[in-house]
Enzyme design. Structure first.
Site, short mmCIF file in Angstrom:
data_model
loop_
_atom_site.label_atom_id
_atom_site.label_comp_id
_atom_site.label_asym_id
_atom_site.label_seq_id
_atom_site.Cartn_x
_atom_site.Cartn_y
_atom_site.Cartn_z
CB SER A 100 -5.67 -0.12 -4.19
OG SER A 100 -4.84 -0.29 -5.42
CE LYS A 175 -3.48 2.33 -8.21
NZ LYS A 175 -3.26 1.10 -7.72
CE LYS A 244 -9.70 -1.39 -4.62
NZ LYS A 244 -8.67 -2.56 -4.71
#
Length: 294
Positions: A100, A175, A244
């Site tokens: 990611s 995402k 995050k």
């Protein structure tokens, strides 16, 4: 079996990377792997695996190289640091960043790879460790047709649902935004459960109401009765990783100039939860955090 004689490079054998690498092995592929952790290397020490000492060593041996790394900082280190991938890349090679990462960083590294005649695509995954073990992940992919054609057979050996998202960086963006929506849904679910508890409502019945009504979301369907009500809190995704992803969504808001107020609130609350419970706590423990006398 989709096995091939050409080895696949795999860098990053963590919580998700290790089962993903094993999924490739089950499909008959051989691997050239690299990880700084001796324990991670030992966990994958099988007949069809050999290890390279550096990312550059992986590039020397594989045409397709999978990265499953924690964040853009580590990706940049693996690509550009001492013994990194970038100087070793050859024309026609493909790097698949399945972590990611920040979309802007992904675009930057893709341009550097292209300058060497190589390709870099983003292919982040959606799904838990359980799906990584089963090889049934959902995988989003950003990149041009030639890169997609080279990546697809490898990705299909790790995932069940593959979605092309557009240009390089688009998959990492989608995402992060997807995980923001999930985080907001889980946070709202946890708050609603705490209020229902304070009213002495039957929480199992409330879960049924949510799942039969407009409040239904992935958290109400797969986390409430399974993890939160029994107090298991083992949903398979860490609080630190959730934070995050929310920070990545925040970077997207800053890049686009959109004043995402709900995202700002969500980031603040998840940040408080990480500070209180630690980054390795499960994401479902947001419910425990909300009940800790706040």
């Amino acid at each position: 079996m989709s096995g091939t004689g050409a080895p696949v490079g795999f860098i990053g054998l963590g919580m998700m990377g290790l089962p993903m690498a094993r999924s490739l092995l089950r499909r008959g592929r051989s691997l050239v792997a690299c990880d700084s952790s001796e324990a991670a290397r030992a966990a994958l020490a099988e007949g069809a695996v050999r290890f390279a000492a550096t990312p550059a060593g992986v590039a020397d041996a594989a045409e397709v190289i999978v990265l499953m790394l924690p964040d853009s900082r580590v990706v940049a280190q693996v690509m550009e640091g001492e013994g990194g991938l970038l100087p070793a890349l050859r024309a026609g090679q493909l790097v698949i960043d399945m972590g990611s990462s920040l979309p802007g960083e992904t675009r930057r590294l893709a341009a550097l790879a292209a300058a060497r005649g190589a390709m870099l695509v983003d292919a982040p995954v959606s799904g838990s460790v359980v799906k990584a073990k089963a090889g049934t992940l959902a995988i989003m992919t950003g990149g041009e047709d030639a890169a997609w054609a080279k990546a697809e057979p490898v990705l299909r050996d790790m995932g069940e649902t593959l979605i092309r998202t557009g240009a390089v960086g688009s998959a990492h963006a989608m995402k992060a935004l997807n995980n923001y929506v999930y985080a907001a849904g889980l946070l709202a679910t946890a708050e609603a459960l705490r209020m229902a508890e304070a009213m002495q409502l039957d929480l199992a019945v409330f879960a049924d109401v949510l799942n039969a009504s407009s409040g239904r979301n992935i958290a109400t369907e797969t986390k409430v009765k399974q993890e939160i009500l029994p107090g298991r809190y083992q949903g398979g995704f860490q609080l630190g990783l959730m934070r995050k992803d929310l920070e990545t969504a925040g970077a997207i808001a800053a890049e686009t100039g959109f004043d995402a107020k709900a995202l700002q609130l969500c980031r603040a609350l998840w940040g408080e939860a990480v500070a209180a419970l630690g980054p390795k706590a499960d994401n479902t423990e947001i419910h425990r955090f909300l009940g800790a006398g706040r």
